[in-house]
Design an enzyme around this catalytic site. Structure first.
Site, PDB file in Angstrom:
ATOM      1  N   LYS A  32       0.999  -0.987   0.029  1.00  0.00           N
ATOM      2  CA  LYS A  32      -0.005   0.153  -0.120  1.00  0.00           C
ATOM      3  C   LYS A  32       0.801   1.702  -0.358  1.00  0.00           C
ATOM      4  CE  LYS A  32      -0.685   0.054   5.125  1.00  0.00           C
ATOM      5  NZ  LYS A  32       0.534   1.342   5.014  1.00  0.00           N
ATOM      6  N   THR A  33       1.874   1.116   0.879  1.00  0.00           N
ATOM      7  CA  THR A  33       2.601   2.368   0.745  1.00  0.00           C
ATOM      8  C   THR A  33       3.705   2.305  -0.759  1.00  0.00           C
ATOM      9  OG1 THR A  33       4.094   1.391   3.273  1.00  0.00           O
ATOM     10  CG2 THR A  33       4.634   3.572   1.648  1.00  0.00           C
ATOM     11  N   ASP A 216      -3.118   7.588   3.309  1.00  0.00           N
ATOM     12  CA  ASP A 216      -2.825   6.188   4.652  1.00  0.00           C
ATOM     13  C   ASP A 216      -3.616   6.005   5.517  1.00  0.00           C
ATOM     14  OD1 ASP A 216      -2.310   3.672   4.135  1.00  0.00           O
ATOM     15  OD2 ASP A 216       0.463   4.801   5.361  1.00  0.00           O
ATOM     16  N   GLU A 217      -3.540   4.395   5.912  1.00  0.00           N
ATOM     17  CA  GLU A 217      -4.187   3.767   6.919  1.00  0.00           C
ATOM     18  C   GLU A 217      -5.836   4.339   6.683  1.00  0.00           C
ATOM     19  OE1 GLU A 217      -3.043   1.476   7.734  1.00  0.00           O
ATOM     20  OE2 GLU A 217      -0.933   1.076   7.548  1.00  0.00           O
ATOM     21  N   GLN A 247      -7.988  -4.480   9.307  1.00  0.00           N
ATOM     22  CA  GLN A 247      -6.405  -4.691  10.142  1.00  0.00           C
ATOM     23  C   GLN A 247      -7.317  -2.708  11.192  1.00  0.00           C
ATOM     24  OE1 GLN A 247      -2.974  -4.497   8.920  1.00  0.00           O
ATOM     25  NE2 GLN A 247      -3.565  -4.744   6.554  1.00  0.00           N
ATOM     26  N   ARG A 585       2.166 -10.438  10.618  1.00  0.00           N
ATOM     27  CA  ARG A 585       3.574 -10.038  10.720  1.00  0.00           C
ATOM     28  C   ARG A 585       4.227 -10.677  10.356  1.00  0.00           C
ATOM     29  NH1 ARG A 585       1.744  -5.406   9.724  1.00  0.00           N
ATOM     30  NH2 ARG A 585      -0.505  -6.371   8.934  1.00  0.00           N
TER      31      ARG A 585
END
Length: 689
Positions: A32-33, A216-217, A247, A585
């Protein structure tokens, strides 16, 4: 620059989105980044968008810094002018820019969590309420939640005696903040939204400035952040948000998952893109993560896939107690240290308190570790002391900083002199600083303090100012005289602060104390964390956005994960998302564990059932280790058969030996322990024949 060479098909479609609102559902490890970064590159290089027309909002300062670095390496033209940072940092910057349209000065200060707690404590102590009636943590959390929902101190409608008290504290809290020319974190959002809402000219100005907005997020935005975004998008609808509904784990901070679930309703004619290819984890890990999170009802739905290898099965193990769990973990950890670096291993848990037993075991085995989320660097006493000098020099209305530095280090200003200063300020209706200046001719210690502050006021660079504070106060000299391990550690922290100040002036092209305080005031422990040659310990919430070769998630018991408060509030879906975040993770290997008894204080223990989430794991992907004690491989038989007859018996860690009388409610056992009957879920016991 060729997008096809650097992006997969899903990513390229999102990056080259033409215009209008877009929602990018980006699964864990899906890049995503990269998508946000390349979207900015695409706007700059192929759509010829001016840098100052781009607003990019990230969830942490660390994420913003990493994105800037990636951007600088990709773009062939200047990116200076792009607005990039967290909601809080951007709002702080804009509130300073438009300070003349608010009731604050450009030099308003930002109170960190400790400052906020101290202020609320003082208000409770000054009132007739008493700390036993109201816990200041609860008061702070309530006020924060109200601000996040854009409810001010007068709009709040109390519904019982306790909330009536909180309303009074809320009003006094805001009064004192304004008197000190200070804002807390939530005020940055609240006050900026208020400015946008009330000032048509500023709203139009910023709508024209920020034509392209990237967030973002997005799943972790709260109501005030959502409303700010809506206000900034009234004219230009180019809103590009990236997030993962699976998330969304910050509901306790006010985040609202409905912001992402309802995006298409809130922004009509929006386009949705899904990033489902995972570049991080093995197929086994993704299978476990996907199988668990599919049990949630509130989700958009997506299926993660990967070209990575099948990978090892997920290892599940149990223990009688936290201590035994830690001992088992150490044995498994030592094996992994033969294949992986310590810095690439994570031990995660639901609450900070769970680290104790693991820390004890790591110390005993002399395995280096670092805790992310302990005492934050900027919360340490010596750092708070020095930065309080900077805060007061910037803003003479800051009474919290005034009282902290007045006699730090000790300069002979005692309780009587302090009270005399307060009395003078009240009698003449002047600030504490003005009162100090007036008393300087009568009190030598006050005169010394006033002269010190006046000499420091002349210094305009933050790095030079901190050096001057340390030297002129003799802070380090006093610590050297103490000559203890603790004083040495404090001196090292001050040296680290100096290094940070130098780095700030070199890298950011900024040097004023005001700019530095804004930067520091919004730092989190994750922002300052960097990998060292140590095993990493942190809560599951702190793991967000990180990845490790090996991950241990410990203490997966009912009441811990899911947490008892979430069970009580009927919010286990967020806990399941938190578990999902922890699982995803892991790159190569994942360990899951639970224990059956927990210390309850005063020498007593209580039993803990394995988490209901463990029932949701796909059996084919799990390697379930047999129980063994730290000293060997003795089996623990919790259910057994009596040799003389066919009745079943149990050995319970708390209640001892008991006879199973019946099976009730499908999965519960009715058991008699010396005449006392109890209903216990069957999965608590490990059945043996």
């Amino acid at each position: 620059m060729s997008l096809k060479k650097n992006l997969n098909e899903e990513q390229e479609k999102a990056v080259t989105h033409t215009s209008g609102p877009a929602l990018v559902l980006a699964g864990a490890g899906s890049g995503k980044t990269r998508v946000i970064t390349y979207r900015i590159v695409y706007l700059l290089e192929q759509k010829d968008v001016k840098p100052y027309n781009i607003l990019a909002v990230t969830f942490t300062n660390k994420a913003a810094d990493e994105m800037k670095e990636r951007l600088y390496s990709l773009v062939r033209r200047s990116t200076k002018g792009i607005w990039m940072g967290t909601f809080h940092s951007i709002c702080a910057r804009l509130l300073r820019e438009f300070a003349s349209c608010t009731t604050y000065s450009r030099n308003f200060i930002i109170y960190d969590t400790q400052d906020q707690h101290n202020l609320i404590k003082n208000i409770i102590r000054d009132s007739d309420i008493g700390e036993k009636t109201l816990d200041f943590y609860y008061v702070h959390r309530t006020i924060s939640n109200l601000k996040n929902r854009l409810i001010d101190e007068y709009e709040f409608k109390p519904y019982n005696y306790k909330t009536e008290l909180i309303k009074n504290i809320y009003q006094e809290y805001q009064t004192r903040l304004k008197e000190n020319d200070a804002m807390d974190f939530d005020d940055l959002l609240f006050n900026f939204y208020t400015l946008l809402d009330s000032n048509t000219e500023i709203r139009k100005n910023l709508n024209d400035r920020f034509k392209y907005k990237l967030v973002d997020e997005y799943q972790d935005t709260n109501p005030s952040q959502y409303q700010i975004l809506k206000k900034l998008s009234e004219r230009y609808k180019d809103v590009f948000v990236v997030g993962d509904d699976d998330q969304s784990i910050y509901g306790f901070r006010g985040a609202d998952i409905n912001n992402i679930l309802d995006f298409e309703d809130d922004f009509p004619n929006s386009k949705v893109y899904k990033l489902e290819r995972n570049y991080r984890s093995t197929k086994r890990i993704l299978e476990v993560a996907s199988t668990v999170v599919k049990n949630n009802r509130l989700r958009k739905g997506k299926t993660l896939w990967t070209k990575e290898e099948e990978g090892e099965k997920i290892t599940l193990f149990s223990a009688f107690s936290e201590k035994e769990e830690a001992a088992k973990l150490i044995k498994l950890l030592k094996k992994e240290l033969g294949k992986y670096n310590k810095k690439d291993i994570l031990i995660a848990y639901r609450t900070n308190a769970q680290s104790r037993a693991i820390e004890d075991a790591l110390l005993k085995e002399e395995i280096p570790y670092v805790i992310v989320g302990g005492v934050k660097f900027y919360q340490r006493k010596e750092i708070k002391d020095i930065l309080s000098y900077v805060k007061f020099i910037v803003n003479k209305k800051d009474t919290v900083s005034f009282f902290r530095i007045l006699n730090t280090p000790r300069r002979g200003i005692g309780k009587i002199t302090r009270e005399k200063t307060e009395m003078k300020a009240k009698e003449e209706n002047i600030s504490l600083w003005e009162a100090s200046c007036k008393l300087a001719g009568q009190e030598q210690p006050i005169a010394d303090f006033v002269n010190l502050i006046k000499s420091l006021e002349e210094i305009k660079r933050i790095d030079e100012l901190i050096v001057a504070i340390v030297e002129k106060t003799g802070y380090v000299d006093i610590l050297k005289e103490t000559d203890t391990i603790e004083s040495e550690s404090r001196i090292e922290n001050i040296q680290e602060l100096l290094s940070a100040a130098y780095e700030f002036t070199e890298n950011s092209e900024k040097y004023s104390p005001e700019e530095y305080l804004t930067e520091v005031g919004l730092k989190t422990d994750i922002d300052s964390w960097s990998r060292t040659d140590s095993v990493n310990l942190m809560t599951l919430h702190n793991t967000k956005g990180l990845e490790f070769d090996v991950v241990f998630i410990v203490g997966i018991g009912e009441g811990l994960l899911p947490h008892y408060r979430s069970i009580k509030e009927g919010n286990t879906e967020e806990e399941r998302r938190l578990f999902y975040v922890g699982i995803t993770r892991a790159r190569k290997k994942l360990f899951l564990s639970y224990f059956l008894t927990h210390g309850a204080g005063w020498g007593s223990t209580r039993s803990i059932l394995p988490s209901s989430f463990l029932k949701e794991l796909p059996p084919g992907a799990i390697e379930n280790l047999e129980d063994y004690t730290p000293g060997g491989n003795e089996k623990k038989q919790y259910i057994l058969r009596d040799n003389k007859n066919d009745s079943k018996w149990v050995n319970h860690p708390i209640f001892g030996r008991g006879e199973i009388l019946d099976v009730v409610d499908g999965d519960k056992l009715l058991i008699s322990f010396n005449g006392t009957t109890k209903k216990i879920k069957r999965r608590f016991f490990d059945e043996r024949s």
